[in-house]
Scaffold this active site. Structure first.
Site, mmCIF file in Angstrom:
data_model
loop_
_atom_site.group_PDB
_atom_site.id
_atom_site.type_symbol
_atom_site.label_atom_id
_atom_site.label_comp_id
_atom_site.label_asym_id
_atom_site.label_seq_id
_atom_site.Cartn_x
_atom_site.Cartn_y
_atom_site.Cartn_z
ATOM 1 N N GLY A 1 0.801 -1.223 0.000
ATOM 2 C CA GLY A 1 0.000 0.000 0.000
ATOM 3 C C GLY A 1 0.832 1.270 0.000
ATOM 4 C CB THR A 2 4.309 2.161 -0.987
ATOM 5 O OG1 THR A 2 4.356 1.705 -2.336
ATOM 6 C CG2 THR A 2 4.950 1.122 -0.067
ATOM 7 C CG ASN A 3 1.632 3.357 -5.783
ATOM 8 O OD1 ASN A 3 1.990 4.383 -6.349
ATOM 9 N ND2 ASN A 3 2.224 2.182 -5.970
ATOM 10 C CG MET B 1 -1.891 -7.973 -6.297
ATOM 11 S SD MET B 1 -1.240 -7.149 -7.768
ATOM 12 C CE MET B 1 -0.466 -8.554 -8.557
ATOM 13 C CG ASN C 1 -4.644 -0.530 -12.093
ATOM 14 O OD1 ASN C 1 -4.308 -0.606 -10.902
ATOM 15 N ND2 ASN C 1 -4.180 -1.367 -13.003
ATOM 16 C CG HIS D 1 0.258 -2.086 -15.609
ATOM 17 N ND1 HIS D 1 -0.013 -3.325 -15.086
ATOM 18 C CD2 HIS D 1 1.128 -2.290 -16.637
ATOM 19 C CE1 HIS D 1 0.658 -4.248 -15.767
ATOM 20 N NE2 HIS D 1 1.363 -3.641 -16.712
ATOM 21 C CB SER E 1 0.826 3.427 -17.528
ATOM 22 O OG SER E 1 1.950 3.160 -18.326
ATOM 23 C CG ASP F 1 -2.970 -4.047 -16.980
ATOM 24 O OD1 ASP F 1 -3.534 -3.488 -16.029
ATOM 25 O OD2 ASP F 1 -2.246 -5.053 -16.866
ATOM 26 C CE LYS G 1 5.763 -1.060 -4.849
ATOM 27 N NZ LYS G 1 5.434 -1.737 -3.611
HETATM 28 C C1 GRF Z 1 2.720 -0.955 -7.804
HETATM 29 O O1 GRF Z 1 3.971 -1.173 -8.358
HETATM 30 C C2 GRF Z 1 1.676 -0.809 -8.867
HETATM 31 O O2 GRF Z 1 2.172 -0.348 -10.074
HETATM 32 C C3 GRF Z 1 1.154 -2.206 -9.055
HETATM 33 O O3 GRF Z 1 1.211 -2.785 -7.786
HETATM 34 C C4 GRF Z 1 2.217 -2.167 -7.016
HETATM 35 C C5 GRF Z 1 1.609 -1.781 -5.717
HETATM 36 O O4 GRF Z 1 2.563 -1.440 -4.757
HETATM 37 N N1 GRF Z 1 -0.163 -2.189 -9.643
HETATM 38 P P1 GRF Z 1 2.108 -0.813 -3.381
HETATM 39 O O5 GRF Z 1 1.236 -1.813 -2.678
HETATM 40 O O6 GRF Z 1 1.401 0.457 -3.681
HETATM 41 O O7 GRF Z 1 3.390 -0.571 -2.634
#
Ligand code: GRF
Length: 325
Positions: A19-21, A96, A113, A115, A142, A151, A177
């Protein structure tokens, strides 16, 4: 933008992992002028790292494992959590799961999303290994609109990351990331603001209006207008109105069939319609565009109807015949 300070788009973020994003989105949402807020972080994995972080930050969380459930049923549980939290957009961040078509279609245009490849290259999994194996000089990430095909939706923004000669999928993935954490909040911010941006709204109206037969654009009282018929004798069927005469609305003005219809629409759906100054007297209604959840098919139908009301008979006759089939 003035409208944005009034309305922050409500987003639900779906995650399966670290969940870093999601964290990047969350901290970005707390900066001044952010156009969105996170109302829910939801996961199919009970102990997904990001859930604890979200909770710590006071964000509502939800987890429901998919094990033993059909895809449709699990999607429905996640969707209903998003709806209950009041989400207007769903933002996937390392979620996922492949989503069922029906779910995606219900949220089309309202689900994004990220990707980890430069789409359209490397859809699916193992994107870094594939980019390295292909000898690519650059990888990246992207942000795209989610459509039923995996995608494959419209790409909104990309980050390009150089590949080092000794990169492994892991080392490359770490750098991608870092780029994603810059990219995603900005892309989400821009996307959710679109619906309040007069230039974007005019662009959409222009495309729909000029997509109708024998139309052209002509300024009227300083605003863009759209006419059907010849340059010489054409008639207006739509006007674009950007916060005119003190209204807060960005709107398209279209023709109603009667004053009764106009007044009843304004009375029953004041969040959608208003009676515009001057134009209202001759039956033009304002269809409000700067609000959440605009149904663009509905806008298109209004434009077509308004076009039909003033188009020359030889054009509408063709459409009437088409309608019969
Ligand atoms: C990211 O690299 C994103 O592009 C892909 O899954 C990863 C998620 O990483 N869809 P995080 O859980 O946000 O660290």
């Amino acid at each position: 933008m003035a409208e944005n300070s009034r309305h922050k788009a409500k987003i639900a973020v779906f995650i399966s992992g670290a969940g870093t994003n999601m964290a990047a989105l969350l901290f970005a949402s707390r900066l001044p002028d952010a156009a969105f807020e996170i109302v829910l972080v939801a996961s199919n994995v009970r102990d997904a790292g990001g859930l604890a972080l979200a909770r710590l930050e006071g964000i509502e969380t939800f987890a429901h494992p998919h094990k033993g459930m059909t895809r449709e049923d699990h999607d429905a549980v996640m969707e209903s959590a998003a709806q209950q939290a009041g989400a207007e957009f769903i933002v996937l961040a390392g979620y996922m799961r492949i989503l069922s078509d029906a779910f995606v279609n219900r949220w089309q245009g309202r689900m994004l999303n990220i990707h980890p490849s430069l789409l359209p290259k490397y859809k699916g999994l193992d994107t870094f290994a594939r980019a390295i194996a292909a000898g690519d000089s650059h990888a990246g990430s992207s942000v795209h609109i989610v459509t039923p095909e995996l995608d494959a939706g419209e790409v909104l923004a990309q980050s390009v990351v150089a590949i080092a000669p000794d990169d492994t999928p892991e080392t490359l993935g770490e750098r991608v990331k870092l780029a994603e954490h810059q990219l995603y909040p900005r892309a989400v911010n821009e996307y959710v603001s679109r619906g309040f941006d007069p230039a974007f709204l005019l662009g959409r109206i222009r495309k729909l209006a000029l997509g109708l037969p024998e139309t052209h654009e002509r300024e009227s009282h300083g605003s863009p207008g759209f006419r059907v018929g010849s340059e010489k004798s054409g008639k207006f069927f739509a006007h674009f109105s950007d916060q005119h005469h003190g209204t807060p609305h960005i709107a398209v003005l279209v023709k109603t069939s009667s004053m009764d219809e106009l007044l009843s629409l304004v009375e029953t759906q004041p969040e959608v319609y208003f009676k515009p100054a001057y134009y209202g007297a001759s039956g033009w209604i304002g269809l409000i565009l700067n609000r959440p959840g605009v149904d663009w098919d509905h806008v298109g139908e209004w434009l077509e109807r308004s076009w039909r009301a003033v188009a020359p008979k030889r054009l509408t006759r063709m459409m009437d015949i088409e309608d019969e089939f």
